[in-house]
Design a protein around this motif. Sequence first.
Motif, short mmCIF file in Angstrom:
data_model
loop_
_atom_site.label_atom_id
_atom_site.label_comp_id
_atom_site.label_asym_id
_atom_site.label_seq_id
_atom_site.Cartn_x
_atom_site.Cartn_y
_atom_site.Cartn_z
N GLN A 1 -37.73 -8.27 8.70
CA GLN A 1 -38.55 -9.41 8.28
C GLN A 1 -39.25 -9.16 6.94
O GLN A 1 -39.27 -10.01 6.06
CB GLN A 1 -39.59 -9.71 9.37
CG GLN A 1 -40.35 -10.97 9.09
CD GLN A 1 -41.61 -11.08 9.94
OE1 GLN A 1 -42.49 -10.22 9.87
NE2 GLN A 1 -41.69 -12.13 10.74
N ILE B 1 -39.01 -11.37 3.37
CA ILE B 1 -40.19 -11.93 2.69
C ILE B 1 -40.31 -11.35 1.28
O ILE B 1 -40.61 -12.05 0.31
CB ILE B 1 -41.46 -11.69 3.53
CG1 ILE B 1 -41.35 -12.51 4.83
CG2 ILE B 1 -42.73 -12.06 2.76
CD1 ILE B 1 -42.39 -12.20 5.87
N ARG C 1 -44.97 -23.00 4.06
CA ARG C 1 -44.80 -21.91 5.02
C ARG C 1 -43.41 -22.03 5.62
O ARG C 1 -42.72 -23.04 5.41
CB ARG C 1 -45.84 -22.00 6.14
CG ARG C 1 -45.64 -23.23 6.99
CD ARG C 1 -46.78 -23.51 7.94
NE ARG C 1 -46.62 -24.84 8.50
CZ ARG C 1 -46.35 -25.09 9.77
NH1 ARG C 1 -46.23 -24.11 10.64
NH2 ARG C 1 -46.20 -26.32 10.21
N ILE C 2 -43.03 -21.04 6.39
CA ILE C 2 -41.74 -21.11 7.10
C ILE C 2 -41.99 -20.95 8.61
O ILE C 2 -41.52 -21.75 9.41
CB ILE C 2 -40.76 -20.02 6.60
CG1 ILE C 2 -40.49 -20.21 5.10
CG2 ILE C 2 -39.43 -20.11 7.37
CD1 ILE C 2 -39.52 -19.21 4.50
N SER C 3 -42.75 -19.90 8.97
CA SER C 3 -43.02 -19.64 10.38
C SER C 3 -43.64 -20.86 11.05
O SER C 3 -44.50 -21.53 10.46
CB SER C 3 -43.98 -18.47 10.54
OG SER C 3 -43.35 -17.31 10.09
N GLY C 4 -43.21 -21.14 12.26
CA GLY C 4 -43.78 -22.22 13.04
C GLY C 4 -43.11 -23.57 12.83
O GLY C 4 -43.40 -24.52 13.54
N LEU D 1 -33.96 -17.47 9.79
CA LEU D 1 -35.04 -18.31 10.34
C LEU D 1 -35.57 -17.70 11.64
O LEU D 1 -36.77 -17.71 11.90
CB LEU D 1 -34.55 -19.74 10.54
CG LEU D 1 -34.17 -20.48 9.24
CD1 LEU D 1 -33.47 -21.80 9.56
CD2 LEU D 1 -35.40 -20.74 8.36
N LEU E 1 -38.01 -15.09 11.03
CA LEU E 1 -39.30 -15.58 10.53
C LEU E 1 -39.98 -16.53 11.53
O LEU E 1 -40.85 -17.33 11.16
CB LEU E 1 -39.12 -16.28 9.18
CG LEU E 1 -38.60 -15.42 8.03
CD1 LEU E 1 -38.61 -16.20 6.73
CD2 LEU E 1 -39.41 -14.14 7.86
N ASN E 2 -39.59 -16.44 12.80
CA ASN E 2 -40.23 -17.21 13.87
C ASN E 2 -40.16 -18.72 13.69
O ASN E 2 -41.14 -19.44 13.90
CB ASN E 2 -41.70 -16.78 14.04
CG ASN E 2 -41.81 -15.29 14.24
OD1 ASN E 2 -41.05 -14.72 15.03
ND2 ASN E 2 -42.70 -14.65 13.50
N VAL E 3 -39.00 -19.19 13.26
CA VAL E 3 -38.77 -20.63 13.15
C VAL E 3 -38.06 -21.08 14.42
O VAL E 3 -37.22 -20.37 14.96
CB VAL E 3 -37.88 -20.92 11.91
CG1 VAL E 3 -37.40 -22.36 11.89
CG2 VAL E 3 -38.65 -20.59 10.63
N ARG E 4 -38.39 -22.29 14.89
CA ARG E 4 -37.63 -22.89 16.00
C ARG E 4 -36.39 -23.50 15.40
O ARG E 4 -36.47 -24.39 14.57
CB ARG E 4 -38.44 -24.03 16.62
CG ARG E 4 -39.26 -23.67 17.82
CD ARG E 4 -39.81 -24.93 18.48
NE ARG E 4 -38.97 -25.34 19.61
CZ ARG E 4 -38.99 -24.72 20.77
NH1 ARG E 4 -39.77 -23.68 20.97
NH2 ARG E 4 -38.22 -25.13 21.76
N ARG F 1 -39.94 -23.00 2.02
CA ARG F 1 -41.29 -22.47 1.83
C ARG F 1 -42.02 -23.20 0.72
O ARG F 1 -43.22 -23.50 0.83
CB ARG F 1 -41.23 -20.96 1.55
CG ARG F 1 -42.58 -20.29 1.72
CD ARG F 1 -42.49 -18.79 1.63
NE ARG F 1 -42.30 -18.32 0.26
CZ ARG F 1 -42.37 -17.04 -0.10
NH1 ARG F 1 -42.57 -16.11 0.83
NH2 ARG F 1 -42.19 -16.68 -1.34
#
Length: 325
Positions: free
Chosen positions: A32, A36, A169-172, A194, A197-200, A164
């Motif tokens: 990760q 970033i 942001r990307i996460s969430g 993704l 980076l904790n993306v759904r 981004r």
Amino acid sequence: MAQKASNTATGTPGDFPPFNQRHLLSIADLQQHEIIDLLDRAERMVPVSRQERKIHATLTGKTQINLFFEPSTRTQGSFEIAGKRLGALVMNMSVKSSSVSKGETLVDTATTLNAMRPDVIVVRHAAAGAVELLSQKVGCAVINAGDGAHEHPTQALLDALTIRRNKGRISGLTVAICGDIGNSRVVRSNLLLLGALNVRTRVIAPRNLLPAGIEHLATEVFTDMREGLKDVDVVMMLRLQHERANGRMIPSVREYYHFYGLDAEKLAFARPNAIVMHPGPMNRGVEIDPAIADGNRSVITEQVEMGVAVRMAVLDALLPAGDKA
Ligand code: NCD
């Protein structure tokens, strides 16, 4: 007195620790913090391409070979521009795949190119794993510019940078990827990045374009566009990759567009501020309505711009600072 790197041409604008990877073969190899780090480096490269003299000569005296066994417009073009803006000598080789056994051709080509002492080779090949094989045969950095239906790491990085910049942001976030999931290396790299980076992530496609095991890579899998697009922040459309499908694809383009083409009516299911992306090349009227592709939610041309920044960042990160001219 030592100058800060941001005032010189000795590295990415800004101060970054050394990037500890020899090659960029797949997103799966990156942690990760490395993803970033590459996005942050790319962000610093964006202004270089917006200034009048588009040069940040950290690769002066370096040789970059672009070895493309498959046709490419934006990827090859942006790797060439990226290398040149960094001051490298860039050589383009477009090789038509021959009927000779792929392994042999590739190893011979790698040995020949290696003898020219390049510092980095950017490779696109129709066979998954071919770029990694080549990386084992040469003495320089290797960047995967797309290998079969396996990975396309710089595409996923430029997509993430575009997201981004637009979303802050990307996460969430929730990102839907729609279309030919089974034949796409862009999907694989994007789902890996993704996910890290904790993306759904959601994939949306007709059942026959969904590969086995996709539920292990994507958070959710849909066969209905309207259900899949509900409340997403990002809609990423994909081309039908006829060249990888051996003629087995969809019964009719009209029917495909009806159910899976992105038009205003389907896009209305996404969040009101959702952005629309496409890695290109686009088939207007097949997977996307031209009015959406050119509309104010589309960030497709920004993706192309970010492609140059990401490739500059990757080239700069892979060629060690101490080794620079
Ligand atoms: C993609 C590719 O080649 O994998 N395009 C690209 O790199 N911009 C997607 C595609 O070919 O459809």
